[in-house]
Design a protein around this motif. Structure first.
Motif, PDB file in Angstrom:
ATOM      1  N   TYR A   1       0.830  -1.202   0.000  1.00  0.00           N
ATOM      2  CA  TYR A   1       0.000   0.000   0.000  1.00  0.00           C
ATOM      3  C   TYR A   1       0.866   1.254   0.000  1.00  0.00           C
ATOM      4  CZ  TYR A   1      -2.535   3.913   2.048  1.00  0.00           C
ATOM      5  OH  TYR A   1      -3.031   5.166   2.298  1.00  0.00           O
ATOM      6  N   GLU A   2       0.505   2.204  -0.851  1.00  0.00           N
ATOM      7  CA  GLU A   2       1.131   3.512  -0.881  1.00  0.00           C
ATOM      8  C   GLU A   2       0.031   4.563  -0.930  1.00  0.00           C
ATOM      9  OE1 GLU A   2       3.868   3.702  -4.124  1.00  0.00           O
ATOM     10  OE2 GLU A   2       5.247   2.229  -3.250  1.00  0.00           O
ATOM     11  N   GLN A   3       0.393   5.784  -0.696  1.00  0.00           N
ATOM     12  CA  GLN A   3      -0.607   6.860  -0.724  1.00  0.00           C
ATOM     13  C   GLN A   3      -1.218   6.978  -2.113  1.00  0.00           C
ATOM     14  OE1 GLN A   3       0.866  10.592   0.700  1.00  0.00           O
ATOM     15  NE2 GLN A   3      -1.072  11.660   0.458  1.00  0.00           N
ATOM     16  N   CYS A   4      -2.524   7.215  -2.156  1.00  0.00           N
ATOM     17  CA  CYS A   4      -3.245   7.294  -3.422  1.00  0.00           C
ATOM     18  C   CYS A   4      -2.686   8.412  -4.305  1.00  0.00           C
ATOM     19  CB  CYS A   4      -4.731   7.537  -3.151  1.00  0.00           C
ATOM     20  SG  CYS A   4      -5.726   7.727  -4.652  1.00  0.00           S
ATOM     21  N   ASP A   5      -2.417   8.073  -5.540  1.00  0.00           N
ATOM     22  CA  ASP A   5      -1.989   9.060  -6.524  1.00  0.00           C
ATOM     23  C   ASP A   5      -3.251   9.643  -7.157  1.00  0.00           C
ATOM     24  OD1 ASP A   5      -1.130  10.388  -8.889  1.00  0.00           O
ATOM     25  OD2 ASP A   5       0.717   9.191  -8.896  1.00  0.00           O
ATOM     26  N   LYS A   6      -3.684  10.786  -6.667  1.00  0.00           N
ATOM     27  CA  LYS A   6      -4.946  11.382  -7.105  1.00  0.00           C
ATOM     28  C   LYS A   6      -4.945  11.719  -8.595  1.00  0.00           C
ATOM     29  CE  LYS A   6      -7.228  11.405  -3.207  1.00  0.00           C
ATOM     30  NZ  LYS A   6      -8.498  10.647  -3.066  1.00  0.00           N
ATOM     31  N   LYS A   7      -3.792  12.107  -9.106  1.00  0.00           N
ATOM     32  CA  LYS A   7      -3.709  12.453 -10.530  1.00  0.00           C
ATOM     33  C   LYS A   7      -3.990  11.227 -11.390  1.00  0.00           C
ATOM     34  CE  LYS A   7      -0.663  14.578 -13.973  1.00  0.00           C
ATOM     35  NZ  LYS A   7       0.681  15.193 -14.213  1.00  0.00           N
ATOM     36  N   LYS A   8      -3.382  10.114 -11.003  1.00  0.00           N
ATOM     37  CA  LYS A   8      -3.602   8.884 -11.771  1.00  0.00           C
ATOM     38  C   LYS A   8      -5.000   8.332 -11.526  1.00  0.00           C
ATOM     39  CE  LYS A   8       1.280   7.620 -12.068  1.00  0.00           C
ATOM     40  NZ  LYS A   8       2.325   6.633 -11.724  1.00  0.00           N
ATOM     41  N   GLU A   9      -5.524   8.522 -10.325  1.00  0.00           N
ATOM     42  CA  GLU A   9      -6.884   8.080 -10.042  1.00  0.00           C
ATOM     43  C   GLU A   9      -7.883   8.789 -10.955  1.00  0.00           C
ATOM     44  OE1 GLU A   9      -9.766   7.354  -6.165  1.00  0.00           O
ATOM     45  OE2 GLU A   9      -8.577   9.190  -6.285  1.00  0.00           O
ATOM     46  N   GLY A  10      -7.546   9.977 -11.367  1.00  0.00           N
ATOM     47  CA  GLY A  10      -8.433  10.743 -12.245  1.00  0.00           C
ATOM     48  C   GLY A  10      -8.376  10.324 -13.702  1.00  0.00           C
ATOM     49  N   LYS A  11      -7.450   9.432 -14.046  1.00  0.00           N
ATOM     50  CA  LYS A  11      -7.346   8.970 -15.435  1.00  0.00           C
ATOM     51  C   LYS A  11      -8.269   7.770 -15.635  1.00  0.00           C
ATOM     52  CE  LYS A  11      -2.553  10.515 -15.989  1.00  0.00           C
ATOM     53  NZ  LYS A  11      -1.162  10.108 -16.286  1.00  0.00           N
ATOM     54  N   LYS A  12      -9.407   8.017 -16.249  1.00  0.00           N
ATOM     55  CA  LYS A  12     -10.400   6.945 -16.449  1.00  0.00           C
ATOM     56  C   LYS A  12     -10.167   6.274 -17.800  1.00  0.00           C
ATOM     57  CE  LYS A  12     -12.608   9.415 -13.101  1.00  0.00           C
ATOM     58  NZ  LYS A  12     -12.362  10.747 -12.567  1.00  0.00           N
ATOM     59  N   VAL A  13      -9.186   5.396 -17.856  1.00  0.00           N
ATOM     60  CA  VAL A  13      -8.823   4.738 -19.108  1.00  0.00           C
ATOM     61  C   VAL A  13      -9.934   3.793 -19.556  1.00  0.00           C
ATOM     62  CG1 VAL A  13      -7.166   3.157 -20.178  1.00  0.00           C
ATOM     63  CG2 VAL A  13      -6.365   4.971 -18.655  1.00  0.00           C
ATOM     64  N   VAL A  14     -10.551   3.096 -18.582  1.00  0.00           N
ATOM     65  CA  VAL A  14     -11.655   2.172 -18.870  1.00  0.00           C
ATOM     66  C   VAL A  14     -12.783   2.461 -17.891  1.00  0.00           C
ATOM     67  CG1 VAL A  14     -12.400  -0.240 -18.784  1.00  0.00           C
ATOM     68  CG2 VAL A  14     -10.234   0.351 -19.870  1.00  0.00           C
ATOM     69  N   THR A  15     -14.004   2.460 -18.384  1.00  0.00           N
ATOM     70  CA  THR A  15     -15.175   2.719 -17.543  1.00  0.00           C
ATOM     71  C   THR A  15     -16.142   1.536 -17.601  1.00  0.00           C
ATOM     72  OG1 THR A  15     -16.441   3.753 -19.331  1.00  0.00           O
ATOM     73  CG2 THR A  15     -14.999   5.191 -18.021  1.00  0.00           C
ATOM     74  N   ILE A  16     -17.020   1.458 -16.596  1.00  0.00           N
ATOM     75  CA  ILE A  16     -18.138   0.511 -16.623  1.00  0.00           C
ATOM     76  C   ILE A  16     -19.401   1.284 -16.264  1.00  0.00           C
ATOM     77  CG2 ILE A  16     -16.749  -1.510 -16.063  1.00  0.00           C
ATOM     78  CD1 ILE A  16     -17.744  -1.294 -13.166  1.00  0.00           C
ATOM     79  N   ASP A  17     -20.551   0.741 -16.619  1.00  0.00           N
ATOM     80  CA  ASP A  17     -21.820   1.388 -16.295  1.00  0.00           C
ATOM     81  C   ASP A  17     -22.270   1.026 -14.879  1.00  0.00           C
ATOM     82  OD1 ASP A  17     -22.060   2.612 -18.849  1.00  0.00           O
ATOM     83  OD2 ASP A  17     -22.689   0.671 -19.660  1.00  0.00           O
TER      84      ASP A  17
ATOM     85  N   PRO B   1     -21.080 -14.812  -7.429  1.00  0.00           N
ATOM     86  CA  PRO B   1     -20.530 -14.392  -8.729  1.00  0.00           C
ATOM     87  C   PRO B   1     -20.899 -12.940  -9.061  1.00  0.00           C
ATOM     88  CG  PRO B   1     -22.424 -15.861  -9.026  1.00  0.00           C
ATOM     89  CD  PRO B   1     -22.324 -15.566  -7.565  1.00  0.00           C
ATOM     90  N   TYR B   2     -19.943 -12.216  -9.657  1.00  0.00           N
ATOM     91  CA  TYR B   2     -20.166 -10.808 -10.015  1.00  0.00           C
ATOM     92  C   TYR B   2     -19.673 -10.543 -11.434  1.00  0.00           C
ATOM     93  CZ  TYR B   2     -20.830  -9.895  -5.029  1.00  0.00           C
ATOM     94  OH  TYR B   2     -21.296  -9.909  -3.739  1.00  0.00           O
ATOM     95  N   ILE B   3     -20.386  -9.647 -12.117  1.00  0.00           N
ATOM     96  CA  ILE B   3     -19.935  -9.179 -13.425  1.00  0.00           C
ATOM     97  C   ILE B   3     -20.118  -7.667 -13.519  1.00  0.00           C
ATOM     98  CG2 ILE B   3     -20.392 -11.327 -14.694  1.00  0.00           C
ATOM     99  CD1 ILE B   3     -23.026 -10.004 -15.681  1.00  0.00           C
ATOM    100  N   PRO B   4     -19.200  -6.977 -14.206  1.00  0.00           N
ATOM    101  CA  PRO B   4     -19.424  -5.565 -14.521  1.00  0.00           C
ATOM    102  C   PRO B   4     -20.242  -5.465 -15.806  1.00  0.00           C
ATOM    103  CG  PRO B   4     -17.253  -6.224 -15.253  1.00  0.00           C
ATOM    104  CD  PRO B   4     -17.877  -7.442 -14.611  1.00  0.00           C
ATOM    105  N   LEU B   5     -20.967  -4.372 -15.956  1.00  0.00           N
ATOM    106  CA  LEU B   5     -21.751  -4.136 -17.170  1.00  0.00           C
ATOM    107  C   LEU B   5     -21.192  -2.925 -17.903  1.00  0.00           C
ATOM    108  CD1 LEU B   5     -25.412  -4.680 -15.904  1.00  0.00           C
ATOM    109  CD2 LEU B   5     -23.881  -6.326 -16.995  1.00  0.00           C
ATOM    110  N   LYS B   6     -21.119  -3.062 -19.209  1.00  0.00           N
ATOM    111  CA  LYS B   6     -20.635  -1.965 -20.053  1.00  0.00           C
ATOM    112  C   LYS B   6     -21.377  -2.033 -21.382  1.00  0.00           C
ATOM    113  CE  LYS B   6     -16.336  -0.098 -22.074  1.00  0.00           C
ATOM    114  NZ  LYS B   6     -16.192   1.153 -21.302  1.00  0.00           N
ATOM    115  N   LYS B   7     -22.056  -0.965 -21.727  1.00  0.00           N
ATOM    116  CA  LYS B   7     -22.820  -0.939 -22.968  1.00  0.00           C
ATOM    117  C   LYS B   7     -21.977  -0.363 -24.104  1.00  0.00           C
ATOM    118  CE  LYS B   7     -27.169  -0.154 -20.493  1.00  0.00           C
ATOM    119  NZ  LYS B   7     -28.306   0.790 -20.259  1.00  0.00           N
ATOM    120  N   LYS B   8     -22.280  -0.807 -25.283  1.00  0.00           N
ATOM    121  CA  LYS B   8     -21.624  -0.248 -26.461  1.00  0.00           C
ATOM    122  C   LYS B   8     -22.113   1.178 -26.674  1.00  0.00           C
ATOM    123  CE  LYS B   8     -20.747  -4.516 -29.002  1.00  0.00           C
ATOM    124  NZ  LYS B   8     -20.947  -5.246 -30.272  1.00  0.00           N
TER     125      LYS B   8
END
Length: 373
Positions: free
Chosen positions: A242-258, A360-367
């Motif tokens: 564990y390290e301190q959260c990098d807020k700048k990188k946390e703000g980079k939403k490279v992939v999203t889910i619904d 069981p869990y799944i993320p959802l992502k729409k086209k």
């Protein structure tokens, strides 16, 4: 009762020759013999339980140390302790592999650990809280496969479809739950967009968990949804602490889910429908020694249903009339079938083998609609 004594290989004969002549074996020769003998052992099986001399066990241990780049900081006491554990695990492996089973055990990366040490270091997933205690902050808890149709494939392997990233290693951080969740997000993103991106488990450890403590699969998915996405592993790499959260990188939403869904519990046919659509994160009971030392084949050993680990189901199939799940683990390539396990499917218990059907869990992502439409 043991069967015919184990016949020494050429490597062992050479070792005995040097021992009998009280002449030290040249280091370079010891190196090559240790490695060669380890790989000879690793990829062969014996129908009987072999008798192993102390020299043979020592060669196997030294080869194993080299293969896994293991050292004990020149601590002779620690090395002797690990040798004794290794020797006992080897005995257990030989006894199992000498029987008639659907899977074999292996001198994998955990061969110098007791089952208690293995559990205390690598098992870190918790079963979900009861639904009635989740409260108004919960996300979707249902599944809906009405749009699937009647044709469900007899076998599925999302690795072949390019929806699975290389196997990773959690190290001594109890974040298997985050690895399992992230793998499902990587999978659904590739299925929807055609792009496979390795995503940041470290971000979840630093910015959500704020520790290497045990956690919940659904919390990782919830964090990704509420954060509006997750950064890539390349930009925010994993370091098993564990390290301190990098807020700048946390703000980079490279992939999203619904959002995400909790699939039907204790229902392997419904779970199969889920896996036919995308990789699924699940909790399992991985405490058993056979699970620790798993090498190859369909795991049918007795195991419990008390969740203590999380993995990702990336497919299913059948071999010799035996159904199985393909699970992706987070213990590196030197465990199981290059980091994967085939786990028995369609068992008597509604909870599934090792409790795999419970949560069981799944993320959802729409086209997204094309801008040209």
């Amino acid at each position: 009762m043991r069967e015919a004594p184990y016949k020494p290989t050429k490597n062992i004969v050479l070792s005995l020759y040097y021992a009998q002549h009280q002449s030290p074996m040249p280091p370079l020769l010891l190196f090559f013999l240790s490695i060669l003998f380890l790989f000879t052992y690793s990829y062969s099986s014996s129908e009987s339980i072999p008798f192993r001399s102390e020299l043979e066990v020592n060669l196997l241990f030294e080869g194993w140390l080299m293969k896994h780049n293991k050292t004990y900081k020149e601590n002779s006491f620690e090395k002797a302790k690990r040798y004794d554990i290794f020797k006992d695990n080897l005995r257990y492996i030989d006894e199992h592999n000498g029987g008639n089973h659907t899977f074999t055990l292996f001198l994998n990366v955990f061969a110098d650990l007791t089952v208690e040490e293995y559990r205390d270091t690598y098992l870190g997933s918790l079963p979900p809280l009861p639904k009635e205690t989740v409260g108004s902050n919960s996300d979707i808890y249902n599944d809906n496969f009405d749009d699937f149709g009647s044709e469900i494939p007899n076998s599925t392997d999302w690795r072949a479809s390019g929806a699975v990233t290389p196997v990773k290693h959690q190290g001594a951080c109890f974040c298997c739950w985050a690895f399992a969740a992230v793998a499902t997000v990587e999978g659904i993103n590739q299925i929807v967009t055609g792009e496979l991106i390795s995503l940041s488990v470290q971000q979840i450890v630093d910015c959500y968990s704020k520790s290497c403590d045990r956690g919940y699969i659904d919390d990782a998915l919830k964090y990704i949804r509420r954060n509006g996405g997750i950064d890539s592993d390349v930009d925010y790499p994993y370091n098993a602490t564990y390290e301190q959260c990098d807020k700048k990188k946390e703000g980079k939403k490279v992939v999203t889910i619904d959002t995400y869904q909790h699939l039907s519990e204790n229902n392997e046919p419904r779970l199969k429908m889920g896996v036919a659509k995308q990789p699924v994160a699940v909790g399992i009971h991985a405490y058993e020694r056979a699970f620790q030392l798993y090498g190859h084949g369909i795991f049918t050993s007795k195991c419990g249903t008390r969740i203590d680990h999380a993995v990702t189901i990336v497919g299913y199939g059948n071999e010799d009339k035996l159904d199985y799940w393909i699970i992706k683990n987070c213990w590196g390539n030197f465990w199981g079938e290059a980091g994967y396990m085939r786990l028995e499917r369609n068992v008597e218990s509604i909870k599934g083998k090792c409790g795999i059907a419970q949560y069981p869990y799944i993320p959802l992502k729409k086209k997204k609609a094309s801008s040209l439409e």
